[in-house]
Write an enzyme that holds these catalytic residues in place. Sequence first.
Site, PDB file in Angstrom:
ATOM      1  N   GLY A 179      -7.903   1.809   0.829  1.00  0.00           N
ATOM      2  CA  GLY A 179      -6.842   2.012   0.303  1.00  0.00           C
ATOM      3  C   GLY A 179      -5.686   1.092   0.420  1.00  0.00           C
ATOM      4  CG  ASP A 180      -5.085  -0.995   4.037  1.00  0.00           C
ATOM      5  OD1 ASP A 180      -4.360   0.027   3.781  1.00  0.00           O
ATOM      6  OD2 ASP A 180      -5.832  -1.336   4.870  1.00  0.00           O
TER       7      ASP A 180
END
Length: 300
Positions: free
Chosen positions: A250-251
């Site tokens: 996600g990052d």
Amino acid sequence: MVYTLTLNPSIDYVVRLDNLVSGITNRTISEEYHIGGKGINVSRVLAELGISSTALGFSAGFVGEAIEKGLNDIGIHADFIRLRSGVSRINVKIKADCETEINCQGPHIGDDDFASLLKKTEAIKNGDTIVLAGSIPNSMSDDAYERILQHIERQNVRIVVDATKNLLLNCLTYRPFLIKPNRQELSEIFNMEISCQKDVEICAKELMEKGAKNVIVSLGGDGALLFAEDGKIYRCGVLKEKVLNTVGCGDSMVAGFIAGFEKNHDYSYALKLGSACGNATAFSSGLAKREKIYELLANL
């Protein structure tokens, strides 16, 4: 300039075993050390994409020194508040027949330390981007993100928030440029089961009504949807390779979206580059590398 904030950075100690057996001495196959924390992950992937960033946050003790040195060594400006006591976290990630994580609490952060951080945010100017990512340490008040955004409110800053539940919702009044909940986080925010795209759309549009300009909803194996401020919905699928890693996907997507949008202000391209970064991390033992990102981007 892009600023990323990691309030509780860490060194992630990754150990690989054939299997983990409780109550005996286990021998590893291999070990890895990675500088961790959601904001730091964003900075590291941005660096792979040629985007400079400044990493803000707190560091303490010998682990904190190693975190700062490690970031500076790979070209990321680490502008941390050095705490007077305690030690930054070492988190243990065990990869065996199943994945097990042990995340530590980290050092105490006092009111004067937080005041020092607010002082540093005064360097953020019009046109800059700030990424607020991850949870807030137990020693800090749960309105920390709101206080930071209030402190820079007069500047025309592009705000990105990747957090959960009330931590995210309470930031919406500051009109963040981007938020990125996944399907599970949407379910937790709205206390409902997300079973179809219509459910996702209803929830995303409500978040936009509350203040978010753009909402990416990551759907795991079903790809990702971007609900953009231009009124359109953009979709990007996933590629089929063996998943080696779930940490930082996600990052990585957030970093790719920021880099893609900065390049040409095109939402479709930004989502594709974000998806390529997320996939590249999933298909790698660590965070995405430039070569893999652009290999996958060509196939999305």
